[in-house]
Design an enzyme around this catalytic site. Structure first.
Site, PDB file in Angstrom:
ATOM      1  N   GLU A   1     -59.556  34.551 -16.353  1.00 24.80           N
ATOM      2  CA  GLU A   1     -58.210  34.494 -16.931  1.00 24.80           C
ATOM      3  C   GLU A   1     -57.425  33.288 -16.415  1.00 24.80           C
ATOM      4  OE1 GLU A   1     -57.371  36.057 -19.392  1.00 24.80           O
ATOM      5  OE2 GLU A   1     -58.834  37.665 -19.442  1.00 24.80           O
TER       6      GLU A   1
ATOM      7  N   GLY B   1     -57.470  20.301 -15.858  1.00 20.51           N
ATOM      8  CA  GLY B   1     -56.020  20.199 -16.049  1.00 20.51           C
ATOM      9  C   GLY B   1     -55.236  21.328 -15.413  1.00 20.51           C
TER      10      GLY B   1
ATOM     11  N   TYR C   1     -48.998  37.811 -18.725  1.00 15.25           N
ATOM     12  CA  TYR C   1     -50.244  37.860 -19.500  1.00 15.25           C
ATOM     13  C   TYR C   1     -51.438  38.227 -18.613  1.00 15.25           C
ATOM     14  CZ  TYR C   1     -54.666  36.723 -21.288  1.00 15.25           C
ATOM     15  OH  TYR C   1     -55.983  36.844 -21.609  1.00 15.25           O
TER      16      TYR C   1
ATOM     17  N   ASP D   1     -50.379  36.679 -25.452  1.00 18.32           N
ATOM     18  CA  ASP D   1     -50.737  35.263 -25.332  1.00 18.32           C
ATOM     19  C   ASP D   1     -50.489  34.584 -26.683  1.00 18.32           C
ATOM     20  OD1 ASP D   1     -52.762  36.225 -26.920  1.00 18.32           O
ATOM     21  OD2 ASP D   1     -54.271  34.900 -26.057  1.00 18.32           O
TER      22      ASP D   1
END
Length: 348
Positions: free
Chosen positions: A34, A78, A117, A135
């Site tokens: 996740e 990232g 989330y 999401d």
DNA sequence: AAGTCGGGGTG
DNA sequence: CACCCAGACTT
């Protein structure tokens, strides 16, 4: 048929999306997947998940790893604060919970890097707790099906969607439902061109009936982009290279880079001005000097123009910290921004 | 409540 | 090129 029933029905009859962590019960693996997938497509995150599980099969392995090695594995993915928080939380759980992932929602959402989330995802997938995920997929599916025109990125919209998501959650099988609605959004209710003609919910879809498919969900935030000009000086003394870690609250925090000079206008380093600059800064002339073309990279909020200037010197300038010099062959042990990474691959 | 954090896919 | 992606954190 209710929305919830339809989603569950679609899942059992048509959903064949597979992912390695799907159905997993190990909260560590669910958590890791996740975090990697925040704002990241499954296809892009998957190889990183595999790398992390291979190198760190348990949360203890991750907690005991060196920062620099973990960032190297994260390199290219990232949003590097996710990596820092991942490490922090692994160590926190080992320290405070004996390495056992907490089992209730309040304890889970308290952890660094875990927001609404991710907490709902872990709680429902690992512990079958009735928390609805919200999401990008869920925003899109709910806004279209129920015809919600409140901006999904506004505080008011977040409340409306959170309630709608929770109201429609299948409380008896929250994990299956959460997985199903996200898979549905990712494979059928696509952002630009959704597959309405093969959607079993289309006859009850408000947006389709009203012709709002390409307008929903509505977002109100406007993206501001700024342009920045980086010049990276690649200082070299024999086989030693100067690198530094990015520390400021800025892009690429915690990654490494070469000596950076940022300029307001477009950089235009002629040999002569570099010589003058070096003379002023370090009282040295370069033995050799090589200037790259101007490269560019598009980020979400920034456009980066960058140039690399390789400089060989006779001796290490006293102004630069001695500890920051590194043997070239060890460059691969550190995580760099994409531009630097590609430069290294092409030049060393 | 608004800004900021990457890199890649897609139309 | 604009938009989006299994969002969260900081100010």
């Amino acid at each position: 048929m209710s929305f919830t029933t339809s989603i569950i029905s679609w899942n059992s009859s048509e959903n064949n999306r597979s992912m390695p962590w799907k159905g997993a019960k190990d909260p560590y693996k669910i958590w890791l997947s996740e975090i990697i997938l925040q704002q990241t497509r499954v296809a892009q995150g998957l190889p990183y998940y595999e790398k992390f599980i291979q190198n760190f099969p348990t949360i203890f392995d991750l907690a005991n790893a060196e920062d620099q090695f973990v960032f190297k594995l994260w390199e290219g993915l990232g949003y590097y604060n996710r990596c820092r928080n991942l490490l922090f939380t692994a160590r926190y759980i080992v320290e405070n919970y004996d390495g056992i992932f907490p089992k209730n929602y309040e304890q889970i959402i308290e952890l660094k890097g875990i927001g609404p989330y991710t907490a709902a995802a872990i709680a429902s997938f690992a512990f079958q707790l009735p928390y609805a995920v919200l999401d990008g997929n869920v925003y899109r599916v709910l806004s279209r099906y129920f015809g919600i025109e409140t901006p999904s990125d506004s505080p008011e919209g977040e409340k409306i969607f959170a309630k709608l998501a929770q109201d429609n959650l299948d409380k008896k099988k929250p994990g299956v439902y959460n997985q199903a609605i996200m898979d549905f959004g990712a494979t059928i209710c696509l952002p630009a061109i959704p597959k309405c003609n093969q959607c079993i919910l289309s006859k009850d879809c408000t947006a389709l009936a009203l012709g709002l498919i390409n307008k929903l969900p509505i977002k109100e935030k406007i993206l501001k982009k700024k342009t920045r000009y980086f010049t990276w000086f690649v200082f070299r003394v024999n086989d030693q290279i100067f690198i530094q870690q990015r520390r400021a609250k800025d892009i690429w925090e915690n990654l490494y880079e070469f000596f950076l000079v940022e300029s307001e206008g477009k950089p235009n380093w002629e040999n002569k001005s570099v010589n003058e600059w070096l003379e002023n800064q370090f009282k040295q002339h370069p033995k050799e000097l090589e200037i790259s073309p101007v490269l560019s990279q598009q980020l979400t909020h920034q456009k980066i123009f960058a140039q690399f200037i390789q400089i060989s010197l006779d001796r290490m300038p006293v102004q630069l910290p001695k500890a920051n010099w590194l043997n070239i062959k060890n460059l691969t042990h550190f995580g760099f921004p994409k531009l630097c990474k590609e430069f290294i691959e092409q030049n060393f």
